[in-house]
Design a protein around this motif. Sequence first.
Motif, PDB file in Angstrom:
ATOM      1  N   ILE A 218       0.830  -1.208   0.000  1.00 25.79           N
ATOM      2  CA  ILE A 218       0.000   0.000   0.000  1.00 25.79           C
ATOM      3  C   ILE A 218       0.862   1.254   0.000  1.00 25.79           C
ATOM      4  N   GLU A 219       0.338   2.278  -0.664  1.00 28.38           N
ATOM      5  CA  GLU A 219       0.989   3.585  -0.703  1.00 28.38           C
ATOM      6  C   GLU A 219      -0.041   4.655  -0.384  1.00 28.38           C
ATOM      7  N   ALA A 220       0.219   5.413   0.657  1.00 31.27           N
ATOM      8  CA  ALA A 220      -0.692   6.485   1.044  1.00 31.27           C
ATOM      9  C   ALA A 220      -0.524   7.667   0.098  1.00 31.27           C
ATOM     10  N   LEU A 221      -1.657   8.241  -0.331  1.00 30.22           N
ATOM     11  CA  LEU A 221      -1.614   9.454  -1.147  1.00 30.22           C
ATOM     12  C   LEU A 221      -1.753  10.660  -0.219  1.00 30.22           C
ATOM     13  N   ASN A 222      -1.052  11.700  -0.516  1.00 30.22           N
ATOM     14  CA  ASN A 222      -1.039  12.869   0.353  1.00 30.22           C
ATOM     15  C   ASN A 222      -2.246  13.765   0.105  1.00 30.22           C
ATOM     16  N   ILE A 223      -3.417  13.126   0.058  1.00 28.55           N
ATOM     17  CA  ILE A 223      -4.675  13.859  -0.084  1.00 28.55           C
ATOM     18  C   ILE A 223      -5.720  13.199   0.803  1.00 28.55           C
ATOM     19  N   LYS A 224      -6.641  13.987   1.310  1.00 26.22           N
ATOM     20  CA  LYS A 224      -7.649  13.481   2.238  1.00 26.22           C
ATOM     21  C   LYS A 224      -8.966  13.126   1.556  1.00 26.22           C
ATOM     22  N   THR A 225      -9.176  13.634   0.350  1.00 20.53           N
ATOM     23  CA  THR A 225     -10.442  13.406  -0.353  1.00 20.53           C
ATOM     24  C   THR A 225     -10.187  13.342  -1.850  1.00 20.53           C
ATOM     25  N   ALA A 226     -11.056  12.638  -2.555  1.00 23.39           N
ATOM     26  CA  ALA A 226     -10.930  12.553  -4.016  1.00 23.39           C
ATOM     27  C   ALA A 226     -11.459  13.810  -4.699  1.00 23.39           C
ATOM     28  N   LEU A 227     -12.251  14.595  -4.007  1.00 19.13           N
ATOM     29  CA  LEU A 227     -12.862  15.779  -4.600  1.00 19.13           C
ATOM     30  C   LEU A 227     -11.798  16.781  -5.040  1.00 19.13           C
ATOM     31  N   GLY A 228     -11.754  17.047  -6.338  1.00 18.56           N
ATOM     32  CA  GLY A 228     -10.811  18.018  -6.863  1.00 18.56           C
ATOM     33  C   GLY A 228      -9.401  17.504  -7.047  1.00 18.56           C
ATOM     34  N   PHE A 229      -9.175  16.216  -6.809  1.00 21.49           N
ATOM     35  CA  PHE A 229      -7.827  15.667  -6.883  1.00 21.49           C
ATOM     36  C   PHE A 229      -7.720  14.517  -7.889  1.00 21.49           C
ATOM     37  N   GLY A 230      -8.549  14.530  -8.914  1.00 23.56           N
ATOM     38  CA  GLY A 230      -8.507  13.461  -9.905  1.00 23.56           C
ATOM     39  C   GLY A 230      -7.173  13.362 -10.616  1.00 23.56           C
ATOM     40  N   ARG A 231      -6.594  14.486 -10.981  1.00 24.70           N
ATOM     41  CA  ARG A 231      -5.320  14.473 -11.690  1.00 24.70           C
ATOM     42  C   ARG A 231      -4.187  13.965 -10.804  1.00 24.70           C
ATOM     43  N   GLU A 232      -4.244  14.309  -9.519  1.00 24.83           N
ATOM     44  CA  GLU A 232      -3.238  13.817  -8.582  1.00 24.83           C
ATOM     45  C   GLU A 232      -3.349  12.306  -8.401  1.00 24.83           C
ATOM     46  N   ILE A 233      -4.568  11.803  -8.365  1.00 26.84           N
ATOM     47  CA  ILE A 233      -4.769  10.349  -8.269  1.00 26.84           C
ATOM     48  C   ILE A 233      -4.234   9.671  -9.528  1.00 26.84           C
ATOM     49  N   ALA A 234      -4.537  10.255 -10.679  1.00 28.15           N
ATOM     50  CA  ALA A 234      -4.066   9.693 -11.946  1.00 28.15           C
ATOM     51  C   ALA A 234      -2.543   9.634 -11.985  1.00 28.15           C
ATOM     52  N   ALA A 235      -1.886  10.680 -11.495  1.00 24.60           N
ATOM     53  CA  ALA A 235      -0.420  10.732 -11.510  1.00 24.60           C
ATOM     54  C   ALA A 235       0.206   9.670 -10.612  1.00 24.60           C
ATOM     55  N   ALA A 236      -0.546   9.225  -9.596  1.00 24.61           N
ATOM     56  CA  ALA A 236      -0.027   8.225  -8.652  1.00 24.61           C
ATOM     57  C   ALA A 236      -0.183   6.796  -9.163  1.00 24.61           C
ATOM     58  N   LEU A 237      -0.984   6.596 -10.215  1.00 24.29           N
ATOM     59  CA  LEU A 237      -1.203   5.246 -10.725  1.00 24.29           C
ATOM     60  C   LEU A 237       0.038   4.719 -11.434  1.00 24.29           C
TER      61      LEU A 237
END
Length: 344
Positions: A218-237
């Motif tokens: 597992i890798e924790a993402l440095n965000i608390k919510t998916a709202l407004g952070f779609g691009r950051e989630i995509a970059a972490a994939l």
Amino acid sequence: MQLLDLIKDRHSIVSVVGMAKNSGKTVTLNELIEEALDSNLKLGITSIGRDGEKQDVVTFTEKPLIYINSGTIIATAEEIFKVCEANLEILEITDHNTSLGRVVIARALSSGYVQIAGPCTNRDVKRVADRMLHYGASIIIVDGALDRITSACPGITQATILATGAVLSRSMDKVIEKTAHQVNMFNIEEIEDNRLEKINQKILKDKTMYIVNNEYEIEALNIKTALGFGREIAAALKKDTKYVIIRGSLVTKTLKDIVTSTKLFKNVTFVVNDATKIFINYKDWLYFEKVGVNIKVMEKINILAVTINPYSPLGYYFSPGEFMDKMKRVLNPVPVIDVMMSNL
């Protein structure tokens, strides 16, 4: 078929969720109250929001009143408790606060009209429901609404009845489409992966989002919510990403940002706790299915039935028989019940 037959001896806490105001939710609740009287079952009733007032405080349209039987247990706010017409015995004044005062648990000593305005948070609703069971209620009904659909959350209630009706649209087909989409959301497939479930249990209290790879690292993402952070989630994939555990809500914009930022989403399963956290309309859902987005839930919502109201307060209505037949065909095998006809 009676609604109560789908509940008794199976579930102790059930929500009734309306897809919109005037969709027949209160009529559904009153039907359950009447059936409970016939079956000699003691109900407990509370609400996320407010119900039972003579006129909707937002739309100013007339609303059906809530008429409870002697022995029914209710949980309602102090200010609302004062205007209830039924003779009520206070069982407990809780420490759960609302804008209308503390939540009071009471038993009806006589039949009569009541208003219900219960706890505001999921945790408080569950605690109050458990207290009503403690005081002798056989089944707890939690009155909810689609804009506060958390009452259907599996962590609060064990099953849900969805109320829908003509008020959603002047087009019968559009009403059926919206209702079927909501039922499909409730029926999103539950994840079946014991290793992921164990991971989720370990990080359940952690509000951070995580990605999990094929080796279950597992890798924790440095965000608390998916709202407004779609691009950051995509970059972490990455190529070996297997799951993305979404905390909080999953909305259309988040997924669109992911889909337009990377092709790696096709190898990933996005996991939310339950369908009450998903806010994606019918057309967008079809688009995401077409491009290969895979979404699953940790806990599936158990939908018992859909109740329909063919009449709109705006003055138009559908043919009750046609509405029923079409809804049944589309929602099969989910039971469909016209609560308006049963109350004529």
